[in-house]
Design a protein around this motif. Structure first.
Motif, mmCIF file in Angstrom:
data_model
loop_
_atom_site.group_PDB
_atom_site.id
_atom_site.type_symbol
_atom_site.label_atom_id
_atom_site.label_comp_id
_atom_site.label_asym_id
_atom_site.label_seq_id
_atom_site.Cartn_x
_atom_site.Cartn_y
_atom_site.Cartn_z
ATOM 1 N N SER A 1 0.772 -1.285 0.014
ATOM 2 C CA SER A 1 -0.358 0.045 0.468
ATOM 3 C C SER A 1 0.955 1.318 -0.197
ATOM 4 C CB SER A 1 -0.474 -0.011 1.079
ATOM 5 O OG SER A 1 -0.070 0.022 2.619
ATOM 6 N N ARG A 2 0.440 2.489 -0.099
ATOM 7 C CA ARG A 2 0.552 3.657 -0.497
ATOM 8 C C ARG A 2 1.317 4.232 1.066
ATOM 9 N NH1 ARG A 2 1.602 7.992 -4.622
ATOM 10 N NH2 ARG A 2 2.989 9.039 -4.183
ATOM 11 N N GLY A 3 1.857 4.517 1.278
ATOM 12 C CA GLY A 3 2.279 5.716 2.839
ATOM 13 C C GLY A 3 2.436 7.042 1.798
ATOM 14 N N GLN A 4 2.470 8.128 3.148
ATOM 15 C CA GLN A 4 2.243 9.178 2.760
ATOM 16 C C GLN A 4 3.628 9.514 2.649
ATOM 17 O OE1 GLN A 4 1.346 11.874 6.547
ATOM 18 N NE2 GLN A 4 1.823 13.488 5.645
ATOM 19 N N GLY B 1 16.627 15.580 1.519
ATOM 20 C CA GLY B 1 16.800 16.922 0.648
ATOM 21 C C GLY B 1 16.141 16.218 -0.758
ATOM 22 N N ARG B 2 15.964 14.416 -0.362
ATOM 23 C CA ARG B 2 15.299 14.061 -1.696
ATOM 24 C C ARG B 2 13.818 13.410 -1.174
ATOM 25 N NH1 ARG B 2 18.650 10.932 -4.724
ATOM 26 N NH2 ARG B 2 20.825 10.852 -4.499
ATOM 27 N N ARG B 3 13.100 13.825 -2.307
ATOM 28 C CA ARG B 3 11.138 13.645 -2.645
ATOM 29 C C ARG B 3 11.329 11.949 -2.438
ATOM 30 N NH1 ARG B 3 7.776 17.002 -5.832
ATOM 31 N NH2 ARG B 3 6.314 16.143 -4.295
ATOM 32 N N LEU B 4 10.932 11.225 -1.564
ATOM 33 C CA LEU B 4 10.456 9.875 -1.668
ATOM 34 C C LEU B 4 9.000 9.117 -1.544
ATOM 35 C CD1 LEU B 4 12.783 9.005 1.781
ATOM 36 C CD2 LEU B 4 13.475 9.410 -0.859
ATOM 37 N N TYR B 5 9.162 8.563 -2.432
ATOM 38 C CA TYR B 5 7.616 7.324 -2.366
ATOM 39 C C TYR B 5 7.546 6.520 -1.112
ATOM 40 C CZ TYR B 5 7.131 9.038 -6.960
ATOM 41 O OH TYR B 5 6.712 9.590 -8.599
ATOM 42 N N VAL B 6 6.298 6.151 -0.215
ATOM 43 C CA VAL B 6 6.862 5.474 0.988
ATOM 44 C C VAL B 6 5.867 4.172 0.702
ATOM 45 C CG1 VAL B 6 6.155 5.326 3.350
ATOM 46 C CG2 VAL B 6 7.606 7.443 2.688
ATOM 47 N N LEU B 7 6.265 2.983 0.798
ATOM 48 C CA LEU B 7 5.219 1.825 0.016
ATOM 49 C C LEU B 7 5.257 1.233 1.556
ATOM 50 C CD1 LEU B 7 6.602 0.441 -3.573
ATOM 51 C CD2 LEU B 7 4.027 1.986 -2.401
ATOM 52 N N ASP B 8 4.175 0.764 2.500
ATOM 53 C CA ASP B 8 4.167 0.213 2.620
ATOM 54 C C ASP B 8 4.038 -1.385 2.845
ATOM 55 O OD1 ASP B 8 3.490 -0.496 6.271
ATOM 56 O OD2 ASP B 8 1.812 -1.323 5.955
ATOM 57 N N ARG C 1 8.935 -13.641 10.302
ATOM 58 C CA ARG C 1 9.311 -12.592 11.409
ATOM 59 C C ARG C 1 8.712 -11.496 11.428
ATOM 60 N NH1 ARG C 1 15.477 -11.270 12.688
ATOM 61 N NH2 ARG C 1 15.830 -11.403 15.386
ATOM 62 N N TYR C 2 8.745 -10.690 10.284
ATOM 63 C CA TYR C 2 8.960 -9.449 9.639
ATOM 64 C C TYR C 2 7.009 -9.170 9.600
ATOM 65 C CZ TYR C 2 14.319 -9.788 9.895
ATOM 66 O OH TYR C 2 15.471 -9.928 9.779
ATOM 67 N N ALA C 3 6.757 -8.505 10.567
ATOM 68 C CA ALA C 3 5.694 -7.600 10.475
ATOM 69 C C ALA C 3 5.114 -7.167 9.135
ATOM 70 C CB ALA C 3 4.759 -7.252 12.039
ATOM 71 N N ARG C 4 5.637 -6.038 9.385
ATOM 72 C CA ARG C 4 5.567 -5.405 7.851
ATOM 73 C C ARG C 4 6.992 -4.970 6.916
ATOM 74 N NH1 ARG C 4 5.471 -0.117 8.095
ATOM 75 N NH2 ARG C 4 6.167 1.250 10.654
ATOM 76 N N MET C 5 7.229 -4.267 6.356
ATOM 77 C CA MET C 5 8.709 -3.623 5.573
ATOM 78 C C MET C 5 8.120 -2.400 5.005
ATOM 79 S SD MET C 5 11.139 -6.173 3.861
ATOM 80 C CE MET C 5 9.852 -7.014 2.386
ATOM 81 N N GLU C 6 9.128 -0.729 5.082
ATOM 82 C CA GLU C 6 8.573 0.084 4.985
ATOM 83 C C GLU C 6 9.547 0.376 3.936
ATOM 84 O OE1 GLU C 6 6.795 4.068 6.934
ATOM 85 O OE2 GLU C 6 9.338 4.146 6.273
#
Length: 265
Positions: free
Chosen positions: A150-153, A159-166, A176-181
């Motif tokens: 899913s798309r995060g904020q 100084g870099r603009r970033l997309y965030v994916l969940d 073992r990992y509940a989630r990755m960002e």
């Protein structure tokens, strides 16, 4: 493109970071993934991976790995690794196979007649004195193809603009990992950071890219330098270098990317 194929391409993009520059800000999760994976090849690839473990500023270990990978027509991912230095002649080898429903991890030691599947209670062990564990070979590789993305904020970092994916495991996919960002540079669609969170919500490991260390290989951007940090050991870190990246190398790989191929590689 089906979900399994798309997810395996997403995994490969995070691992090798090859893609073309973005021309404008993207709106949807699908558009971001497509930008990252538009030119991921469906054939075999090879590279060398250098691992350097540090305690503070002191180098404690250096290991060189040969890596072969292959993406199948239905999204299957196969990775084979072997130690090249300083263990030449006594190479330890791993085979990871991942399809839409499961993953399998095998290890072959120099004095073994055949490879053995790695039991679950040994997968927390780190490899060769670094911060890279068997979980990074299996669970991270296994989590992305089984993820709900899913798309995060959007964010700004250095100084870099970033997309965030969940990325969260699909229902019924134990890990073992509940989630990755994942954080992706808007200007190039290159992954900048991947954070791994445990079941309790705590940050376990962070993988960061150095986008200044990149080159164009066969028309694709490749990021060569990464750092992995285990948050439980803040004085330790492992630097990861990717080199000799080659695409479509079927002529140079074993006849089969399986246990038999691992034995003869």
């Amino acid at each position: 493109m089906n979900r399994s194929s798309r997810a395996s391409m997403l995994l490969t993009a995070f691992c090798l970071a090859w893609m073309l520059p973005a021309s404008a800000a993207l709106e949807s999760t699908e558009d971001i993934i497509q930008c990252m994976t538009a030119h991921v090849p469906q054939q075999a690839f090879s590279l060398q991976v250098g691992l350097e473990a540090y305690e503070g500023d002191t180098l404690t270990q250096r290991v060189l790995l040969d890596v072969l990978g292959e993406l199948g027509p239905k999204g299957q991912l196969t990775l084979m690794t072997r130690t090249a230095a300083p263990y030449s002649g006594t190479a330890q080898r791993y085979l990871l196979r991942r399809d839409a429903s499961r993953s399998a991890l095998h290890v072959l030691q120099p004095d073994w007649r055949r490879a053995r599947q790695v039991p679950a209670d040994l997968r927390d062990a780190t490899l060769w004195g670094t911060d890279v564990s068997l979980h990074e070979l299996q669970e991270v590789v296994g989590l992305i193809p089984r993820s709900v993305v899913s798309r995060g904020q959007d964010a700004t970092q250095d100084g870099r603009r970033l997309y965030v994916l969940d990325l969260r495991p699909a229902h019924g996919s134990p890990t073992r990992y509940a989630r990755m960002e994942g954080r992706i540079d808007m200007a190039t669609c290159l992954p900048v950071q991947l954070d791994l969170y445990g079941q309790d919500g705590a940050l376990i490991k962070r993988l960061q890219a150095d986008l200044s260390q990149r080159s164009v290989e066969d028309g694709r951007l490749v990021v060569h330098s990464w750092t992995i940090q285990n948050m439980a050991t803040p004085q330790r870190r492992t630097r990861i270098y990717l080199g000799d990246v080659r695409f479509d190398v079927n002529a140079h790989r074993p006849t089969s990317m399986d246990l038999r191929g691992l034995h003869h590689w």
